[in-house]
Motif scaffolding. Structure first.
Motif, PDB file in Angstrom:
ATOM      1  N   GLY A 283       0.825  -1.211   0.000  1.00  0.00           N
ATOM      2  CA  GLY A 283       0.000   0.000   0.000  1.00  0.00           C
ATOM      3  C   GLY A 283       0.851   1.250   0.000  1.00  0.00           C
ATOM      4  O   GLY A 283       0.564   2.211  -0.714  1.00  0.00           O
ATOM      5  N   CYS A 284       1.939   1.248   0.813  1.00  0.00           N
ATOM      6  CA  CYS A 284       2.832   2.399   0.862  1.00  0.00           C
ATOM      7  C   CYS A 284       3.486   2.634  -0.492  1.00  0.00           C
ATOM      8  O   CYS A 284       3.617   3.762  -0.955  1.00  0.00           O
ATOM      9  CB  CYS A 284       3.927   2.197   1.923  1.00  0.00           C
ATOM     10  SG  CYS A 284       3.279   2.286   3.608  1.00  0.00           S
ATOM     11  N   ALA A 285       3.885   1.535  -1.127  1.00  0.00           N
ATOM     12  CA  ALA A 285       4.547   1.654  -2.430  1.00  0.00           C
ATOM     13  C   ALA A 285       3.581   2.222  -3.465  1.00  0.00           C
ATOM     14  O   ALA A 285       3.946   3.094  -4.260  1.00  0.00           O
ATOM     15  CB  ALA A 285       5.065   0.287  -2.884  1.00  0.00           C
ATOM     16  N   LEU A 286       2.315   1.715  -3.432  1.00  0.00           N
ATOM     17  CA  LEU A 286       1.317   2.203  -4.374  1.00  0.00           C
ATOM     18  C   LEU A 286       0.993   3.662  -4.113  1.00  0.00           C
ATOM     19  O   LEU A 286       0.808   4.465  -5.019  1.00  0.00           O
ATOM     20  CB  LEU A 286       0.042   1.356  -4.273  1.00  0.00           C
ATOM     21  CG  LEU A 286       0.152  -0.071  -4.839  1.00  0.00           C
ATOM     22  CD1 LEU A 286      -1.096  -0.861  -4.450  1.00  0.00           C
ATOM     23  CD2 LEU A 286       0.310  -0.028  -6.361  1.00  0.00           C
ATOM     24  N   PHE A 287       0.955   4.043  -2.809  1.00  0.00           N
ATOM     25  CA  PHE A 287       0.655   5.427  -2.435  1.00  0.00           C
ATOM     26  C   PHE A 287       1.748   6.352  -2.939  1.00  0.00           C
ATOM     27  O   PHE A 287       1.486   7.413  -3.498  1.00  0.00           O
ATOM     28  CB  PHE A 287       0.514   5.538  -0.915  1.00  0.00           C
ATOM     29  CG  PHE A 287       0.304   6.945  -0.444  1.00  0.00           C
ATOM     30  CD1 PHE A 287       1.356   7.690   0.078  1.00  0.00           C
ATOM     31  CD2 PHE A 287      -0.952   7.542  -0.542  1.00  0.00           C
ATOM     32  CE1 PHE A 287       1.156   8.992   0.497  1.00  0.00           C
ATOM     33  CE2 PHE A 287      -1.155   8.836  -0.127  1.00  0.00           C
ATOM     34  CZ  PHE A 287      -0.111   9.566   0.408  1.00  0.00           C
ATOM     35  N   ALA A 288       3.012   5.935  -2.757  1.00  0.00           N
ATOM     36  CA  ALA A 288       4.138   6.757  -3.225  1.00  0.00           C
ATOM     37  C   ALA A 288       4.070   6.930  -4.721  1.00  0.00           C
ATOM     38  O   ALA A 288       4.295   8.009  -5.265  1.00  0.00           O
ATOM     39  CB  ALA A 288       5.467   6.104  -2.830  1.00  0.00           C
ATOM     40  N   SER A 289       3.718   5.829  -5.427  1.00  0.00           N
ATOM     41  CA  SER A 289       3.640   5.891  -6.886  1.00  0.00           C
ATOM     42  C   SER A 289       2.516   6.805  -7.330  1.00  0.00           C
ATOM     43  O   SER A 289       2.666   7.607  -8.243  1.00  0.00           O
ATOM     44  CB  SER A 289       3.429   4.481  -7.446  1.00  0.00           C
ATOM     45  OG  SER A 289       3.287   4.524  -8.838  1.00  0.00           O
ATOM     46  N   SER A 290       1.358   6.701  -6.631  1.00  0.00           N
ATOM     47  CA  SER A 290       0.205   7.511  -7.016  1.00  0.00           C
ATOM     48  C   SER A 290       0.444   8.981  -6.764  1.00  0.00           C
ATOM     49  O   SER A 290      -0.145   9.833  -7.410  1.00  0.00           O
ATOM     50  CB  SER A 290      -1.053   7.054  -6.250  1.00  0.00           C
ATOM     51  OG  SER A 290      -0.910   7.339  -4.874  1.00  0.00           O
ATOM     52  N   CYS A 291       1.306   9.315  -5.809  1.00  0.00           N
ATOM     53  CA  CYS A 291       1.613  10.712  -5.500  1.00  0.00           C
ATOM     54  C   CYS A 291       2.721  11.252  -6.378  1.00  0.00           C
ATOM     55  O   CYS A 291       3.168  12.374  -6.189  1.00  0.00           O
ATOM     56  CB  CYS A 291       2.023  10.854  -4.038  1.00  0.00           C
ATOM     57  SG  CYS A 291       0.649  10.586  -2.904  1.00  0.00           S
ATOM     58  N   GLY A 292       3.227  10.442  -7.264  1.00  0.00           N
ATOM     59  CA  GLY A 292       4.243  10.921  -8.193  1.00  0.00           C
ATOM     60  C   GLY A 292       5.651  10.829  -7.657  1.00  0.00           C
ATOM     61  O   GLY A 292       6.576  11.365  -8.247  1.00  0.00           O
ATOM     62  N   GLU A 293       5.872  10.201  -6.518  1.00  0.00           N
ATOM     63  CA  GLU A 293       7.217  10.094  -5.940  1.00  0.00           C
ATOM     64  C   GLU A 293       8.031   9.073  -6.735  1.00  0.00           C
ATOM     65  O   GLU A 293       7.612   7.950  -6.945  1.00  0.00           O
ATOM     66  CB  GLU A 293       7.113   9.651  -4.479  1.00  0.00           C
ATOM     67  CG  GLU A 293       8.483   9.530  -3.811  1.00  0.00           C
ATOM     68  CD  GLU A 293       8.354   9.049  -2.378  1.00  0.00           C
ATOM     69  OE1 GLU A 293       9.316   8.458  -1.876  1.00  0.00           O
ATOM     70  OE2 GLU A 293       7.291   9.251  -1.771  1.00  0.00           O
ATOM     71  N   LYS A 294       9.207   9.482  -7.184  1.00  0.00           N
ATOM     72  CA  LYS A 294      10.068   8.588  -7.953  1.00  0.00           C
ATOM     73  C   LYS A 294      11.087   7.945  -7.019  1.00  0.00           C
ATOM     74  O   LYS A 294      12.095   8.550  -6.670  1.00  0.00           O
ATOM     75  CB  LYS A 294      10.779   9.359  -9.059  1.00  0.00           C
ATOM     76  CG  LYS A 294       9.833   9.960 -10.084  1.00  0.00           C
ATOM     77  CD  LYS A 294      10.621  10.703 -11.157  1.00  0.00           C
ATOM     78  CE  LYS A 294       9.687  11.293 -12.186  1.00  0.00           C
ATOM     79  NZ  LYS A 294      10.427  12.034 -13.236  1.00  0.00           N
ATOM     80  N   THR A 295      10.802   6.755  -6.613  1.00  0.00           N
ATOM     81  CA  THR A 295      11.677   6.100  -5.656  1.00  0.00           C
ATOM     82  C   THR A 295      13.008   5.700  -6.281  1.00  0.00           C
ATOM     83  O   THR A 295      13.963   5.422  -5.579  1.00  0.00           O
ATOM     84  CB  THR A 295      10.977   4.850  -5.080  1.00  0.00           C
ATOM     85  OG1 THR A 295      10.591   4.001  -6.169  1.00  0.00           O
ATOM     86  CG2 THR A 295       9.751   5.247  -4.283  1.00  0.00           C
ATOM     87  N   ASP A 296      13.057   5.661  -7.624  1.00  0.00           N
ATOM     88  CA  ASP A 296      14.286   5.269  -8.296  1.00  0.00           C
ATOM     89  C   ASP A 296      14.967   6.467  -8.972  1.00  0.00           C
ATOM     90  O   ASP A 296      15.814   6.308  -9.843  1.00  0.00           O
ATOM     91  CB  ASP A 296      14.005   4.186  -9.343  1.00  0.00           C
ATOM     92  CG  ASP A 296      13.039   4.664 -10.431  1.00  0.00           C
ATOM     93  OD1 ASP A 296      12.377   5.703 -10.215  1.00  0.00           O
ATOM     94  OD2 ASP A 296      12.951   3.993 -11.478  1.00  0.00           O
ATOM     95  N   GLU A 297      14.587   7.685  -8.576  1.00  0.00           N
ATOM     96  CA  GLU A 297      15.156   8.886  -9.180  1.00  0.00           C
ATOM     97  C   GLU A 297      16.660   8.931  -8.954  1.00  0.00           C
ATOM     98  O   GLU A 297      17.147   8.680  -7.847  1.00  0.00           O
ATOM     99  CB  GLU A 297      14.510  10.141  -8.580  1.00  0.00           C
ATOM    100  CG  GLU A 297      15.008  11.430  -9.232  1.00  0.00           C
ATOM    101  CD  GLU A 297      14.342  12.652  -8.637  1.00  0.00           C
ATOM    102  OE1 GLU A 297      14.149  13.614  -9.377  1.00  0.00           O
ATOM    103  OE2 GLU A 297      14.025  12.631  -7.436  1.00  0.00           O
ATOM    104  N   LYS A 298      17.387   9.266 -10.009  1.00  0.00           N
ATOM    105  CA  LYS A 298      18.841   9.324  -9.919  1.00  0.00           C
ATOM    106  C   LYS A 298      19.240  10.735  -9.517  1.00  0.00           C
ATOM    107  O   LYS A 298      18.937  11.709 -10.218  1.00  0.00           O
ATOM    108  CB  LYS A 298      19.468   8.933 -11.256  1.00  0.00           C
ATOM    109  CG  LYS A 298      19.168   7.485 -11.645  1.00  0.00           C
ATOM    110  CD  LYS A 298      19.915   7.068 -12.879  1.00  0.00           C
ATOM    111  CE  LYS A 298      19.568   5.618 -13.234  1.00  0.00           C
ATOM    112  NZ  LYS A 298      19.944   4.686 -12.167  1.00  0.00           N
ATOM    113  N   VAL A 299      19.945  10.846  -8.374  1.00  0.00           N
ATOM    114  CA  VAL A 299      20.320  12.141  -7.807  1.00  0.00           C
ATOM    115  C   VAL A 299      21.780  12.118  -7.405  1.00  0.00           C
ATOM    116  O   VAL A 299      22.292  11.106  -6.902  1.00  0.00           O
ATOM    117  CB  VAL A 299      19.454  12.485  -6.567  1.00  0.00           C
ATOM    118  CG1 VAL A 299      19.838  13.855  -6.018  1.00  0.00           C
ATOM    119  CG2 VAL A 299      17.974  12.450  -6.904  1.00  0.00           C
TER     120      VAL A 299
END
Length: 393
Positions: A16-32
């Motif tokens: 659920g947390c992963a889906l929530f992050a995805s639905s909010c547009g959070e890029k967990t794999d963003e390269k920084v």
């Protein structure tokens, strides 16, 4: 059964947390990739530190990404306020180490740069000094570099200028006791001045001193034809106010720390003769000047304008902060990695032509610089007037 239900619930919560992050547009794999900004935003040099950071922030606004290994990385600035204090230096530096920075920029102020040096060294992270001019910043190490000229050069330039411009044969030097920057510059100025046959009187004031009337009186009584005061902005402002109150008509020659909108504001309308050495003169790169002024005045950038002293006059340290950011990007691109060790390995061979001139490092890690700009306060207009380019043979 309870254990199985608990396990199912835990898995469901994670999904659920992963889906929530995805639905909010959070890029967990963003390269920084993180560039550390080790600067004072408070304390004696807070005003200068903020202006130096403006150059980095503007450069990051223009170029917010870098390509590493064929992939685009977002460049994020991580900030740590060293509070213009050696006592706070290690803590601020440690914050940037913990943040996972690949390279550090800063600091405005040589003493805090020297104080944090070992922290960066032990972490294996390269640092690029922007306007920290004391030779000790880069001496005896392989991790600290710098893009500005050094104090032996700056002190000699100013002694020559005082001798040539005013025909000075008697100089009075004033700096903070125990401050590496102040005392180092006074030493180099005095050595060059005495070599020109000038008499030099030197005094030091304690940290947190606020009354400079006795020192200014001593300069007058010593027959000084020029006052050299390479101190921080907060002390410089007090010296300006008190020199005006005492009717001091002796030219005041100062170093790059005085190149500040705070000093311009303090000196406007006072009729004092104030000359400073610096790294960049507005007008040197019209494209840069136009761009950063538009950025400072843009809607939503009110805090940037405030950090610049409330106007869009370009400080040399902002130009240097801008060049430092792009120098760091060149090192990252040459390393083709965000690994600090690889960035450090690439830095010595980096060459970059910035708005302040060509940047190339010598064997010590210092930029090869042979020119300083001298400018003076125009008391009537509240602006800097260009005086000359100075070099030392």
């Amino acid at each position: 059964m309870k254990k199985i239900l608990s396990l199912i619930l835990a898995i469901s919560l994670c999904l659920g947390c992963a889906l929530f992050a995805s639905s909010c547009g959070e890029k967990t794999d963003e390269k920084v990739i993180y560039i550390g900004v080790y600067e004072p935003s408070s304390g004696d040099n807070g005003a200068g530190g903020k202006q130096e950071m403006l150059g980095m922030q503007y450069a990051n606004y223009l170029t917010p990404t870098v390509t590493i290994g064929g992939e685009e990385y977002k460049v994020e600035l991580k900030y740590a306020d060293n509070e213009s204090s050696n006592d706070k230096a290690v803590s601020a530096a440690s914050t940037l180490v913990s943040a996972g920075c690949s390279i550090i920029l800063g600091s405005y102020g040589s003493s805090v740069s020297i104080a944090a040096s070992d922290t960066f060294k032990d972490a294996g992270i390269p640092a690029v000094g922007v306007t920290c001019t004391n030779p000790q910043v880069t001496e005896g190490n392989t991790h600290y570099f710098r893009i500005c000229f050094l104090d032996p050069f700056q002190g000699t330039v100013l002694a020559n200028f005082a001798h040539e411009k005013f025909g000075a044969t008697n100089a009075y030097c004033l700096g903070q006791l125990g401050n590496d920057y102040d005392q180092g510059l006074i030493n180099y100025f005095a050595e060059a001045a005495e070599g020109l046959g000038m008499k030099v009187t030197t005094e030091s004031f304690q940290k947190d001193n606020s009354d400079f009337t006795s020192y200014l009186t001593n300069a007058k009584n010593a027959g000084a034809e020029v006052i050299f005061a390479p101190c921080s902005i907060s002390y410089a402002q007090l010296i300006v106010d008190q020199a005006d109150a005492q009717g001091i008509d002796i030219p005041i020659v100062a170093s790059d720390t005085w190149d500040s909108n705070v000093i311009l504001e303090a000196a406007t309308g006072k009729g004092l003769q104030i000359y400073v050495s610096t790294f960049y003169q507005e007008g040197g790169n019209p494209e840069f000047d136009k761009g950063i002024k538009e950025w400072l005045n843009a809607d939503g950038n009110e805090q940037y304008l405030t950090n610049n002293g409330g106007n869009d006059i370009i400080a040399a340290v902002s130009a240097m902060g801008y060049d430092a950011y792009y120098t760091a990007l060149e090192a990252i691109k040459a390393a083709d990695s965000k690994d600090p060790a690889k960035v450090m390995e690439a830095l010595p061979n980096v060459e970059y032509t910035g708005v302040s001139g060509a940047i190339k490092f010598d064997s010590t890690g210092d930029a090869i610089r042979d020119t300083a700009y001298i400018k003076c306060v125009n008391s009537d207009t509240g602006a800097w007037d260009f005086v000359s380019e100075q070099s030392v043979q």
